[in-house]
Design a protein around this motif. Structure first.
Motif, PDB file in Angstrom:
ATOM      1  N   ASN A  69     -32.382 -47.484  -3.845  1.00 50.24           N
ATOM      2  CA  ASN A  69     -32.847 -47.174  -5.399  1.00 50.24           C
ATOM      3  C   ASN A  69     -31.537 -47.865  -6.202  1.00 50.24           C
ATOM      4  N   LEU A  70     -31.823 -48.592  -7.215  1.00 50.04           N
ATOM      5  CA  LEU A  70     -31.000 -48.889  -8.227  1.00 50.04           C
ATOM      6  C   LEU A  70     -31.079 -48.171  -9.416  1.00 50.04           C
ATOM      7  N   HIS A  71     -30.090 -47.359  -9.918  1.00 47.00           N
ATOM      8  CA  HIS A  71     -30.296 -46.673 -11.345  1.00 47.00           C
ATOM      9  C   HIS A  71     -29.314 -47.275 -12.405  1.00 47.00           C
ATOM     10  N   TYR A  72     -29.731 -47.454 -13.343  1.00 47.47           N
ATOM     11  CA  TYR A  72     -28.872 -48.054 -14.233  1.00 47.47           C
ATOM     12  C   TYR A  72     -29.099 -48.082 -15.578  1.00 47.47           C
ATOM     13  N   THR A  73     -28.224 -47.988 -16.514  1.00 48.88           N
ATOM     14  CA  THR A  73     -28.445 -48.072 -17.978  1.00 48.88           C
ATOM     15  C   THR A  73     -28.302 -49.597 -18.455  1.00 48.88           C
ATOM     16  N   PRO A  74     -29.481 -50.113 -18.941  1.00 43.07           N
ATOM     17  CA  PRO A  74     -29.418 -51.524 -19.372  1.00 43.07           C
ATOM     18  C   PRO A  74     -28.452 -52.037 -20.170  1.00 43.07           C
ATOM     19  N   GLY A  75     -27.824 -53.020 -19.975  1.00 45.63           N
ATOM     20  CA  GLY A  75     -26.589 -53.736 -20.791  1.00 45.63           C
ATOM     21  C   GLY A  75     -25.182 -53.043 -20.446  1.00 45.63           C
ATOM     22  N   SER A  76     -25.299 -51.935 -19.602  1.00 44.80           N
ATOM     23  CA  SER A  76     -24.037 -51.354 -19.224  1.00 44.80           C
ATOM     24  C   SER A  76     -23.124 -52.254 -18.201  1.00 44.80           C
ATOM     25  N   ARG A  77     -21.853 -52.203 -18.489  1.00 48.34           N
ATOM     26  CA  ARG A  77     -21.220 -52.835 -17.354  1.00 48.34           C
ATOM     27  C   ARG A  77     -20.640 -51.957 -16.170  1.00 48.34           C
ATOM     28  N   ASP A  78     -20.995 -50.591 -16.242  1.00 51.95           N
ATOM     29  CA  ASP A  78     -20.323 -49.836 -15.211  1.00 51.95           C
ATOM     30  C   ASP A  78     -21.363 -48.601 -14.746  1.00 51.95           C
ATOM     31  N   ASP A  79     -22.272 -48.628 -15.428  1.00 51.88           N
ATOM     32  CA  ASP A  79     -23.288 -47.557 -14.970  1.00 51.88           C
ATOM     33  C   ASP A  79     -24.628 -48.184 -14.136  1.00 51.88           C
ATOM     34  N   TYR A  80     -24.190 -48.452 -13.060  1.00 53.14           N
ATOM     35  CA  TYR A  80     -24.971 -49.058 -11.879  1.00 53.14           C
ATOM     36  C   TYR A  80     -24.901 -48.282 -11.016  1.00 53.14           C
ATOM     37  N   TRP A  81     -25.694 -47.692 -10.189  1.00 50.64           N
ATOM     38  CA  TRP A  81     -25.778 -46.721  -9.039  1.00 50.64           C
ATOM     39  C   TRP A  81     -26.729 -47.186  -7.956  1.00 50.64           C
ATOM     40  N   LEU A  82     -26.060 -47.037  -6.571  1.00 50.03           N
ATOM     41  CA  LEU A  82     -26.965 -47.571  -5.385  1.00 50.03           C
ATOM     42  C   LEU A  82     -27.243 -46.117  -5.004  1.00 50.03           C
ATOM     43  N   PHE A  83     -28.568 -45.717  -4.909  1.00 46.59           N
ATOM     44  CA  PHE A  83     -29.007 -44.617  -4.212  1.00 46.59           C
ATOM     45  C   PHE A  83     -29.693 -44.597  -3.028  1.00 46.59           C
ATOM     46  N   HIS A  84     -30.068 -43.542  -2.146  1.00 51.11           N
ATOM     47  CA  HIS A  84     -31.065 -43.872  -1.059  1.00 51.11           C
ATOM     48  C   HIS A  84     -30.999 -44.930  -0.294  1.00 51.11           C
ATOM     49  N   PHE A  85     -29.743 -45.552  -0.174  1.00 54.57           N
ATOM     50  CA  PHE A  85     -29.688 -46.783   0.517  1.00 54.57           C
ATOM     51  C   PHE A  85     -29.572 -46.579   2.137  1.00 54.57           C
ATOM     52  N   PHE A  86     -30.467 -46.934   2.970  1.00 51.90           N
ATOM     53  CA  PHE A  86     -30.522 -46.759   4.435  1.00 51.90           C
ATOM     54  C   PHE A  86     -31.296 -48.001   5.203  1.00 51.90           C
ATOM     55  N   ILE A  87     -30.825 -47.992   6.435  1.00 46.71           N
ATOM     56  CA  ILE A  87     -31.768 -48.954   7.090  1.00 46.71           C
ATOM     57  C   ILE A  87     -32.576 -48.046   8.236  1.00 46.71           C
TER      58      ILE A  87
END
Length: 155
Positions: A69-87
Motif C-alpha cells: 500500500n502507498l499512503h501519501y498526501t498529494p503534492g507532499s515531498r516527504d509524506d509518502y509511506w510504504l505499508f503492508h509490503f510483502f512477497i
C-alpha cells in the motif's frame, strides 16, 4: 528490463490479491489484522488520516507475487509511506525482495513527481526486515510511528 511490474488493485485482480500471504511466523510483521491484504484494501476505502491510499499488486512475469500500500498526501515531498509490503510465501527466498523494492521506488518516482522521501515502519522484532531496509539504503530515523521504528530513503 525487469520482470517485475506494479499494478493497482482493481476489480480485475482484487481476488488474486486476497490469496497472498506470508508464513505464519511473519504475519505480525505485515499487519496486526489478517489477512493483510484485506485490511490494506479497507484502508484504501477508509483513507485513514485523509491520505490517499493506493493498494498495488506486485507481479513477476505476469504472476502476482506480492503486495504493498502507498499512503501519501498529494503534492507532499516527504509524506509518502510504504505499508503492508510483502512477497507471498510461495515466492520468498528467490531474490524478489530487492528487485521488487527497486521497482516499487521506480514506480513511485514515476507516478508521484513531488515525492522525495519514502517512509516505512518495521516491526520492532523484525530484525531481518530491519537489516534488509538498511542494506537497501534506508536510514533509521529514531522516530516511532504506530509503535514501530521509522525508516526512510531519499528518492
Amino acid at each position: 528490463m525487469s520482470d517485475i511490474s506494479i499494478k493497482l488493485i482493481s476489480d480485475d485482480n482484487w481476488r488474486e490479491a486476497l490469496e497472498l500471504s506470508v508464513h505464519d511466523e511473519q504475519l505480525k510483521y505485515v499487519s496486526s489484522i489478517h489477512p493483510p491484504v484485506a485490511i490494506a484494501l479497507a484502508k484504501a476505502y477508509i483513507r485513514p488520516g485523509g491520505k490517499v491510499v493506493e493498494p498495488y499488486g506486485i507481479y513477476n512475469q505476469n504472476k502476482m507475487v506480492g503486495f504493498f500500500n502507498l499512503h501519501y498526501t498529494p503534492g507532499s515531498r516527504d509524506d509518502y509511506w510504504l505499508f503492508h509490503f510483502f512477497i507471498d510465501k510461495r515466492f520468498q527466498r528467490i531474490g524478489l525482495g530487492s528487485k521488487t523494492l527497486n521497482e516499487v521506488i521506480r514506480h513511485i518516482k514515476t507516478t508521484n513527481h513531488s515525492c522525495h522521501r519514502l517512509n516505512l515502519t518495521v516491526h520492532p522484532e523484525n530484525e531481518a526486515g530491519r537489516l534488509f531496509y538498511l542494506k537497501f539504503g534506508f536510514s533509521e530515523e529514531n522516530i516511532m510511528t504506530f509503535d514501530e521504528p521509522t525508516f526512510s530513503i531519499l528518492i
